[in-house]
Design an enzyme around this catalytic site. Structure first.
Site, mmCIF file in Angstrom:
data_model
loop_
_atom_site.group_PDB
_atom_site.id
_atom_site.type_symbol
_atom_site.label_atom_id
_atom_site.label_comp_id
_atom_site.label_asym_id
_atom_site.label_seq_id
_atom_site.Cartn_x
_atom_site.Cartn_y
_atom_site.Cartn_z
ATOM 1 N N LEU A 41 5.608 46.810 13.072
ATOM 2 C CA LEU A 41 5.791 45.450 12.540
ATOM 3 C C LEU A 41 6.310 45.555 11.116
ATOM 4 O O LEU A 41 5.866 46.426 10.360
ATOM 5 C CB LEU A 41 4.447 44.724 12.568
ATOM 6 N N ASN A 42 7.282 44.698 10.752
ATOM 7 C CA ASN A 42 7.547 44.531 9.317
ATOM 8 C C ASN A 42 7.563 43.063 8.936
ATOM 9 O O ASN A 42 6.582 42.366 9.231
ATOM 10 C CB ASN A 42 8.715 45.369 8.790
ATOM 11 N N ASP A 43 8.584 42.546 8.305
ATOM 12 C CA ASP A 43 8.531 41.248 7.616
ATOM 13 C C ASP A 43 7.957 40.081 8.441
ATOM 14 O O ASP A 43 8.265 39.939 9.625
ATOM 15 C CB ASP A 43 9.942 40.790 7.225
ATOM 16 N N GLN A 59 8.959 40.725 12.304
ATOM 17 C CA GLN A 59 9.867 41.778 12.730
ATOM 18 C C GLN A 59 9.073 42.770 13.569
ATOM 19 O O GLN A 59 8.068 43.329 13.102
ATOM 20 C CB GLN A 59 10.456 42.492 11.494
ATOM 21 N N TYR A 102 17.240 40.408 12.966
ATOM 22 C CA TYR A 102 16.648 40.657 11.653
ATOM 23 C C TYR A 102 15.956 39.407 11.110
ATOM 24 O O TYR A 102 15.913 38.359 11.750
ATOM 25 C CB TYR A 102 17.742 41.164 10.699
ATOM 26 N N SER A 103 15.475 39.512 9.872
ATOM 27 C CA SER A 103 14.573 38.493 9.324
ATOM 28 C C SER A 103 15.216 37.131 9.118
ATOM 29 O O SER A 103 16.438 37.018 8.953
ATOM 30 C CB SER A 103 14.003 38.983 7.998
ATOM 31 N N ASP A 171 18.770 37.748 5.832
ATOM 32 C CA ASP A 171 17.451 37.123 5.652
ATOM 33 C C ASP A 171 17.524 35.680 5.148
ATOM 34 O O ASP A 171 16.996 35.364 4.070
ATOM 35 C CB ASP A 171 16.576 37.971 4.700
ATOM 36 N N GLU A 224 16.359 41.815 -0.964
ATOM 37 C CA GLU A 224 16.080 41.434 0.422
ATOM 38 C C GLU A 224 15.170 40.201 0.451
ATOM 39 O O GLU A 224 14.516 39.852 -0.533
ATOM 40 C CB GLU A 224 15.383 42.592 1.151
HETATM 41 C C1 FRU Z 1 13.110 43.970 4.862
HETATM 42 C C2 FRU Z 1 14.248 44.114 5.871
HETATM 43 C C3 FRU Z 1 15.112 42.867 5.908
HETATM 44 C C4 FRU Z 1 15.709 42.937 7.286
HETATM 45 C C5 FRU Z 1 14.554 43.462 8.087
HETATM 46 C C6 FRU Z 1 14.941 44.324 9.254
HETATM 47 O O1 FRU Z 1 12.002 44.723 5.173
HETATM 48 O O2 FRU Z 1 15.010 45.270 5.602
HETATM 49 O O3 FRU Z 1 16.059 42.814 4.868
HETATM 50 O O4 FRU Z 1 16.163 41.706 7.744
HETATM 51 O O5 FRU Z 1 13.752 44.210 7.187
HETATM 52 O O6 FRU Z 1 13.809 44.669 9.973
#
Ligand code: FRU
Length: 481
Positions: A41-43, A59, A102-103, A171, A224
């Site tokens: 998991l990210n953003d 994400q 992406y985000s 983003d 970002e």
């Molecule tokens: C930030 C990022 C965003 C991008 C996403 C991809 O963590 O790099 O800029 O949209 O993660 O997972």
């Protein structure tokens, strides 16, 4: 649904179902933070309050625990503590997002939920994927119920972004401003400086470029996950810059995230006015939204991309990685934004123990929520051998033990005085709020034992420690599908 979407959906379900079976043997799964059911998991994405429910997208790379092909995962909730996992609604299944959904963000308008995000496409060939070989268009989908989404449409094709930018533009954060809709995107310019791009639209389909905002002197090479909102009568621009030089008391992680107060309409900001959101090891790419109660709530990614080699995230061998922060209510105080866990978290509190100078040690077990008022010039809080927080000479220092830190040791923050401490400690994550959220440390950590001694030292102090009932994550909806 296309054949590709169907296959992806089935594969994600399969892998999530397997994960659920294994969940019982996992040591570090969390009870108070949103995690991926499986994988990475990210953003936080598309945060909103829509038709009586909170929606938190994220994400999500279900197939690879170290990241990889991104889709959007989805949780929803009525009260921010009882969650329901809703699956992965946005998949990399179109020519404009085939290398990652992406985000992006959400806009609630006329009873519909609109999502805007970046479709990532990497062309086949010998490219650096910075200046060439990557296309990142802005896409839009909409939904009547927050669960099922329309077909994807490109609202800003990659070819329409300004010339001075590399392929790194992404983003979108979208909001309504009077009669117009506005969007801010993060970007990397060809001269390797970070900036944000503002767009506007009358119908959120046809967008025109309005302006760029950056710093007078370069502040990193890429910004970002931007966000823009009003708080306490001020415009706030939040960005997550990459490439800022580390310092002892600031910018201690590889990448940063923080905000500028937008005093006027200037094209240039002063990097000295940038204030970091969080001083812990794991905080990046936060986003905010307003809920039905009119609160401005922030959620960040409790993780860090491209983290130091010496850090071994112990959840990787359990097949999952990272989580989101607790939802935090934002308030403006003397030109600074304070962050504090939303009040709903308190509904999970149960057994309470008092702590003060006469009884300065408490034996704790499992997740807890500590609230402490402190008097004096110095203070120390110890959580077994795993973690300590000290305050002296205007500096707060968070120290993790070698084992609990899994390769990470200290983070520091300057602070004029320390009056209050709140610690929300989860199984393998901790959030520390100083002075009701003037300064925050968020970090993953890996306690060796469930049972620990909480010990406080200060001239005077008094407080309460609550044990916590678990949040629920509603994975049972997975089993039912
Ligand atoms: C930030 C990022 C965003 C991008 C996403 C991809 O963590 O790099 O800029 O949209 O993660 O997972």
């Amino acid at each position: 649904m296309s054949a590709l979407s169907k296959v992806l959906t089935e594969e994600i379900r399969k892998i999530e179902d397997t994960r659920l079976v294994e969940d019982s043997i996992s040591k570090y799964r969390l009870t108070h933070h949103l995690m991926p059911p499986v994988g990475w998991l990210n953003d936080p994405n598309g945060l909103c309050w829509f038709k009586g429910r909170y929606h938190v997208f994220f994400q999500y790379a279900p197939f690879e625990v170290e990241g990889g092909l991104k889709c959007w995962g989805h949780y929803s909730s009525e009260d921010l503590v009882n969650w329901r996992y809703e699956g992965a609604p946005l998949l990399p299944d179109s020519p404009q997002d085939c290398h990652g959904v992406y985000s992006g963000s959400a806009l609630v308008e006329n009873d519909k939920l609109h999502l805007f995000y970046t479709g990532n496409v990497k062309l086949d060939g010998d490219y650096d994927y910075i200046n060439n070989g990557r296309e990142t268009s802005t896409l839009h989908v909409e939904s009547e119920d927050g669960i099922h989404f329309s077909n994807k449409e490109v609202v800003i094709p990659f070819s329409k972004y300004p010339e001075e930018y590399t392929c790194h533009i992404r983003d979108p954060k979208v909001w309504k401003d009077g009669e117009v809709y506005r969007m801010v995107l993060g970007g990397r310019k060809k001269d390797d400086t970070g900036a944000v791009l503002f767009y506007q639209s009358k119908d959120f389909k046809d967008w025109s470029f309005e302006k760029e905002i950056t710093t007078e002197t370069p502040f990193g090479y890429m910004w970002e996950c931007p966000d823009y909102f009003q708080l306490g009568g001020k415009g706030i621009l939040s960005v997550s810059p990459q490439g800022v030089q580390r310092e002892e008391y600031r910018y201690q992680n590889i990448y940063q995230s923080g905000y500028f107060l937008m005093e006027n309409n200037d094209k240039y900001l002063d990097s000295r006015d940038f204030r970091e959101w969080d001083m812990g090891f794991d905080f990046y790419a936060p986003q905010t939204f307003t809920d039905g109660k009119g609160r401005r709530i922030l959620i960040g990614w409790m993780g860090m991309p491209d983290a130091e080699e010496e850090y071994i995230n112990l959840t990787v061998k359990e097949g999952w990685q990272h989580c989101l922060t607790l939802p935090r209510e934002l308030t403006m105080n003397d030109g600074k934004i304070y962050q504090y866990p939303v009040e709903e978290l308190s509904s999970l509190r149960k057994g309470c123990c008092e702590i003060d100078r006469r009884k300065s040690q408490i034996d704790l077990r499992g997740p807890f929520d500590l609230e402490l008022k402190i008097e004096g010039e110095t203070a120390e809080i110890h959580l077994g051998r795993d973690l300590s927080l000290s305050y002296r000479n205007g500096c707060a220092v968070l120290t993790l033990s070698e084992d609990a830190g899994a390769g990470r040791r200290t983070r520091k923050a300057r602070l004029d005085q320390l009056k209050e401490v709140r610690i929300v400690s989860d199984i393998s994550a901790v959030e520390i709020y100083l002075n009701r959220g003037e300064t925050v440390f968020s970090t993953r950590y890996y306690p060796g034992e469930d049972r620990r001694l909480l010990r406080v030292e200060a001239e005077d102090f008094r407080g309460k420690v609550f044990s916590l009932d678990s949040m629920t994550f509603g994975y049972c909806s997975l089993r039912a599908r």
